[in-house]
Design an enzyme around this catalytic site. Structure first.
Site, PDB file in Angstrom:
ATOM      1  N   TYR A 200       0.847  -1.198   0.000  1.00 29.70           N
ATOM      2  CA  TYR A 200       0.000   0.000   0.000  1.00 29.70           C
ATOM      3  C   TYR A 200       0.882   1.247   0.000  1.00 29.70           C
ATOM      4  O   TYR A 200       1.931   1.279   0.651  1.00 29.70           O
ATOM      5  CB  TYR A 200      -0.885   0.043   1.247  1.00 29.70           C
ATOM      6  CG  TYR A 200      -1.821  -1.124   1.412  1.00 29.70           C
ATOM      7  CD1 TYR A 200      -3.179  -0.996   1.146  1.00 29.70           C
ATOM      8  CD2 TYR A 200      -1.358  -2.356   1.859  1.00 29.70           C
ATOM      9  CE1 TYR A 200      -4.053  -2.057   1.319  1.00 29.70           C
ATOM     10  CE2 TYR A 200      -2.216  -3.437   2.031  1.00 29.70           C
ATOM     11  CZ  TYR A 200      -3.561  -3.276   1.753  1.00 29.70           C
ATOM     12  OH  TYR A 200      -4.413  -4.333   1.924  1.00 29.70           O
ATOM     13  N   HIS A 208      -6.127   1.652  -1.020  1.00 31.75           N
ATOM     14  CA  HIS A 208      -6.222   0.294  -1.544  1.00 31.75           C
ATOM     15  C   HIS A 208      -4.811  -0.191  -1.871  1.00 31.75           C
ATOM     16  O   HIS A 208      -3.913   0.601  -2.155  1.00 31.75           O
ATOM     17  CB  HIS A 208      -7.075   0.254  -2.811  1.00 31.75           C
ATOM     18  CG  HIS A 208      -8.533   0.484  -2.560  1.00 31.75           C
ATOM     19  ND1 HIS A 208      -9.326  -0.430  -1.893  1.00 31.75           N
ATOM     20  CD2 HIS A 208      -9.354   1.518  -2.899  1.00 31.75           C
ATOM     21  CE1 HIS A 208     -10.564   0.032  -1.816  1.00 31.75           C
ATOM     22  NE2 HIS A 208     -10.603   1.213  -2.413  1.00 31.75           N
ATOM     23  N   LYS A 240      -4.688  -4.434  -9.343  1.00 33.49           N
ATOM     24  CA  LYS A 240      -3.395  -4.320  -8.673  1.00 33.49           C
ATOM     25  C   LYS A 240      -2.309  -4.855  -9.598  1.00 33.49           C
ATOM     26  O   LYS A 240      -2.582  -5.680 -10.461  1.00 33.49           O
ATOM     27  CB  LYS A 240      -3.388  -5.108  -7.358  1.00 33.49           C
ATOM     28  CG  LYS A 240      -4.551  -4.750  -6.435  1.00 33.49           C
ATOM     29  CD  LYS A 240      -4.515  -5.547  -5.172  1.00 33.49           C
ATOM     30  CE  LYS A 240      -5.832  -5.504  -4.423  1.00 33.49           C
ATOM     31  NZ  LYS A 240      -6.434  -4.200  -4.268  1.00 33.49           N
TER      32      LYS A 240
END
Length: 262
Positions: A200, A208, A240
């Protein structure tokens, strides 16, 4: 600070230590306690988090010998008495709260009840019926948050060698965690996304995760194409970056896998 090592878990009970870990050392951990839907202390640390703190001389790993002994009948009796006392106390608190909540509406409830039964009913009987609708049981009792180990295990403790934790991780994972932390990131467990770590840019309470990290122990060992494809697609599906991390001569190397739909 003390990290309590029991039942293969590395726990932090102290509220003060938890705040310090999060604010000063960007260590998040995982909540073990739960009060209904609200997570509570203690928190469980990853082996990599604990080893990092020990290496920084911030914490030491301890164990309470009393927790290694089978509980006695007296312990179970004490626990059951505590549960009964808590249930009674919470039932009393609930009734007082519910009584205040019903006060502005009780007259309307009584009138509606009389119409339904086509008979007169007293305000007190209706109020008692409403107050007794909810019972505090073992399933819905709200247990107090533990901010330190229970009284029965306080006092005597022994220090546990770091080598115990080394058996639960690898040098690569330790080095990768430390490298990411030193770059200013917050790092948590990544198992739920098929990796070793989640990374993070800020505290996870407000940010997120941006990377899923998977540590590769042997950079010379071939990875099957299907593994790379699956890992890359997984990262894309959860928005991600999928990253492979390896160790070479105490240096961490990162490879990002990008999934492109053509």
């Amino acid at each position: 600070m003390k990290l309590c090592f029991q039942n293969d878990n590395i726990c932090v009970y102290s509220l003060k230590d938890w705040v310090k870990l999060r604010k000063e050392y960007r260590i998040i951990g995982e909540y073990l306690g739960s009060s209904q839907a609200t997570p509570t202390l203690p928190i469980k640390l990853l082996p990599e988090e604990a080893i990092f703190l020990i290496n920084k001389n911030v914490a030491k790993l301890i164990q309470y010998p009393k927790l290694l002994v089978e509980p006695t009948d007296d312990c179970f009796k004490e626990y059951n008495k505590l549960q009964v006392d808590l249930q009674q106390a919470e039932q009393k608190i609930y009734k007082e709260y519910r009584k205040k909540e019903l006060k502005p509406y009780i007259d309307k409830i009584v009138i509606a009840k009389q119409r339904k039964l086509n008979d007169s009913v007293s305000t007190s009987s209706v109020l008692n019926e409403e107050l007794n609708r909810m019972k505090v049981t073992q399933e819905n009792i709200i247990w107090p948050t533990l901010t330190e180990p229970l009284d029965c295990v306080k006092g005597e403790s022994i220090e546990v060698p770091k080598s115990i934790l080394m058996k639960r991780t690898t040098p690569t994972k330790i080095l990768v965690f430390t490298d990411l932390w030193e770059k200013g990131y917050y790092v948590t467990c990544g198992k739920k996304f098929g990796g070793d770590f989640l990374v993070y840019a800020g505290d996870p309470i407000a940010f997120h995760a941006i990377h899923i990290i998977r540590c590769i122990e042997d950079p010379l060992k071939p990875l099957h194409t299907s593994e790379l494809v699956a890992f890359g697609r997984l990262g894309t599906s959860v928005k991600k970056k999928s990253v492979l991390a390896t160790k070479t001569n105490e240096t961490v190397n990162y490879i990002t896998i990008n999934w492109l739909d053509l």
